[in-house]
Design an enzyme around this catalytic site. Structure first.
Site, mmCIF file in Angstrom:
data_model
loop_
_atom_site.group_PDB
_atom_site.id
_atom_site.type_symbol
_atom_site.label_atom_id
_atom_site.label_comp_id
_atom_site.label_asym_id
_atom_site.label_seq_id
_atom_site.Cartn_x
_atom_site.Cartn_y
_atom_site.Cartn_z
ATOM 1 N N ASN A 1 0.822 -1.198 0.000
ATOM 2 C CA ASN A 1 0.000 0.000 0.000
ATOM 3 C C ASN A 1 0.867 1.263 0.000
ATOM 4 O OD1 ASN A 1 -1.892 1.996 0.310
ATOM 5 N ND2 ASN A 1 -3.053 0.959 1.901
ATOM 6 N N ASP A 2 1.524 1.524 1.103
ATOM 7 C CA ASP A 2 2.303 2.761 1.193
ATOM 8 C C ASP A 2 3.370 2.871 0.102
ATOM 9 O OD1 ASP A 2 0.864 3.592 3.392
ATOM 10 O OD2 ASP A 2 2.257 2.730 4.838
ATOM 11 N N VAL A 3 3.911 1.723 -0.328
ATOM 12 C CA VAL A 3 5.014 1.769 -1.292
ATOM 13 C C VAL A 3 4.559 2.138 -2.702
ATOM 14 C CG1 VAL A 3 6.422 0.129 0.002
ATOM 15 C CG2 VAL A 3 4.911 -0.705 -1.794
#
Lengths: 485, 93
Positions: A412-414
């Site tokens: 997600n964050d990446v």
């Protein structure tokens, strides 16, 4: 350089002969070769064997140069350890590798404490006493530091182990005034080592100092790790890896043993470099990770104002299968969610099916994907994905523009473009995959409710070319496989 | 060995470590941690000395306990590294 063994060793029994010192050096060289082998998967197994050879040389040398009265007891001790070690190593699931490594770190730490205490109780056997049977001042400092670092490694790794294995909540636990408490405790430990170093003889006060150092170091290890959140664990595990090395090096100084010093320096550098790589990949400073608390208040914010309803497209496995079949090039981005769902085997099957239809499939791995450095690579290797299809962030990021599909599974964050555009975002500056450049994005996610670890909304969910596949990762991929078949 | 010789080895080994570790491919960072775990258990040398030579019983049993701990790590660390490395395969051409 003279071979005047262990600065002025008075006890002939501990005098290490020159050949033994050379043997320890050779053992150290084998350890260097062990790490050197890991520069490529092709040479890595030879590297591991070199490590084993180095260890055999070190242990054999120690056993030969000491009068072993109790070889049976020692053999039993080694056998018990070997039995436990090999059993665990064979049974452990690859997804559990982070907690296994944390658990192993704790053992190195505890071993350092135990050896340090034994050396303090029986300094003559370790050859660290002067003719008056006093421990050398420099040895006292080394002992104190070795015990302290070992104890921090032990208790810190236990907490990391509990957090990684889910036996303890991964969310940060923040004590009031924790920075003051931590700095105070660290100062107290150093002060006690200082007092111990200059205190003249082995009176009762010395015992209190050593016990005090040990106990405080256990406490500080615990305090240092509890405020650090689950997804910062790659940094923590690397850092503890580094500590376990420094603990071994400190004991190596005490024993004047080059194999231990070389190994300690290697492991210490290794952990430090991995910590640095992880911090850089999150655009966070090491200090801010260690200070902890990241993601602590994100849960509330994520559920609250950031959660205004924005339109997104949801797709089914059939839709995804249809689009994937049509693609020429698919890039898969795995994240921690893939590990949790154990979806790596199903994913590999999907890649096989696509490749059979002439689709080019590549895997893109972010340095902080998963819970430890290289976590995703091991899981993909376990699922028999060839390593030459797996690429690092900087090697593959330019290829998204030519990719027909970016397939995000459990990450997600990446992939969050806020890292590139939104200066107020907690992940601003973190290098991310340019998935927005791909023609089509599939995003496997349990539900729209949860946000990534950083607690920020992700614009990728709402892009025109994004199709959300809301389901358990493994189940979704298996359904896609059925549709592809 | 005198302190300065030991320190020299340590400082140079730190530099060797720095360059060797940077050359490790990121794909093998997990095996790297597992194998460094195993080799840092060379601390077993200290535990063996305590177990073998200790004039005090407590030191001896501490030593034996240290031998068990380090052995778990040595055998477990090398075995799990071997298991992981065996899984890394290249595409057969």
């Amino acid at each position: 350089m003279t071979f005047s063994i262990l600065a002025g060793a008075a006890d002939a029994a501990t005098g290490t002969p020159a050949w033994a010192m050379l043997a320890y050096l050779v053992s150290g060289v084998f350890f260097i070769l062990a790490l050197r082998g890991l520069s490529s998967p092709a040479t890595s197994r030879a590297g591991n064997r070199n490590g084993i050879i180095g260890m055999l040389i070190a242990v054999a040398t120690t056993l030969i140069t000491h009068d072993i009265a109790n070889i049976v007891e020692i053999a039993i001790a080694i056998f018990i350890g070997a039995l436990i070690g090999v059993t665990v190593a064979r049974k452990i699931a690859m997804t559990s590798m982070p907690e296994l490594v944390a658990g192993f770190h704790s053992l190195v730490g505890l071993a350092a404490v135990v050896v340090g205490l034994a050396a303090w109780l029986d300094p003559a056997s370790f050859g660290i006493t002067d003719p008056d049977n006093q421990i050398f001042m420099v040895s006292r400092i080394e002992l104190g530091l070795g015990i302290a670092i070992g104890a921090i490694t032990f208790s810190g790794s236990i907490i990391a182990f509990l957090k990684l294995s889910g036996k303890m909540s991964g969310s940060p636990i923040l004590l009031p005034m924790r920075h003051v408490i931590n700095l105070g405790t660290l100062t107290a430990i150093l002060a006690m080592i200082g007092i111990y170093a200059v205190s003249p003889d082995g009176g009762a006060g010395e015992g209190y100092l050593i016990i005090g150092i040990t106990v405080l170091a256990f406490i500080i290890g615990f305090l240092l790790i509890i405020p650090i959140g689950g997804a910062d664990m790659p940094v923590v595990v690397s850092m503890l890896n580094s500590y376990s090395g420094w603990a071994a090096a400190a004991m190596g100084f005490t024993l004047g043993n080059s194999a231990m010093i070389i190994t300690g320096a290697l492991v210490g550098s290794s952990g430090a470099i991995l910590s640095y790589i992880m911090c850089k990949a999150m655009n966070r400073s090491f200090i801010s990770v260690i200070a902890g608390g990241f993601g602590a208040d994100a849960g509330g914010a994520g559920d609250g104002e950031a959660r205004e309803q924005r339109p997104y497209k949801q797709g089914s496995a059939d839709d995804a299968a249809f689009m994937l079949e049509q693609a020429e090039k698919v890039i898969i981005i795995p994240g921690y969610g893939m590990a949790v769902a154990q979806a790596q085997h199903a994913l590999r099957e999907m890649a096989d099916l696509l490749e059979a239809k002439g689709v080019e499939v590549k895997y893109a791995i972010h340095p902080v994907a998963g819970r430890m450095p290289g976590h995703m690579n091991v899981l993909l290797a376990e699922a028999s994905v060839e390593y030459d299809k797996v690429f690092e962030l900087e090697d593959i990021n330019s290829e998204f523009a030519q990719a027909d599909v970016a397939f995000i599974i459990g990450a997600n964050d990446v992939v969050n473009p806020a890292a590139k555009t939104d200066k107020s975002s907690p992940i601003y500056g973190m290098p991310v995959f340019d998935v927005d450049k791909a023609k089509q994005v599939f995003f496997i996610k349990r539900s729209m409710g949860g946000v990534g670890y950083a607690g920020v909304d992700n614009d990728v969910f709402y892009m025109d070319q994004t199709m959300m596949l809301l389901s358990d990762a493994k189940k979704m991929v298996e359904e896609i496989n059925k549709a592809l078949d | 060995m005198d302190f300065i010789s030991i320190l020299s080895i340590f400082v140079l080994a730190c530099f060797v470590g720095y360059y060797v570790v940077w050359s490790v491919t990121p794909a093998l960072h997990t095996p790297l941690m597992a194998v460094t775990n195993a080799i840092s258990s060379v601390i077993i040398v200290g535990a063996l000395i305590a177990a073998a030579e200790a004039d005090s019983d407590i030191a001896k049993y501490l030593g034996l306990f240290g031998v068990v701990l380090a052995s778990v790590n040595i055998f477990g660390g090398f075995a799990v590294t071997e298991r992981m490395l065996a899984m890394y395969k290249k595409k057969e051409k």
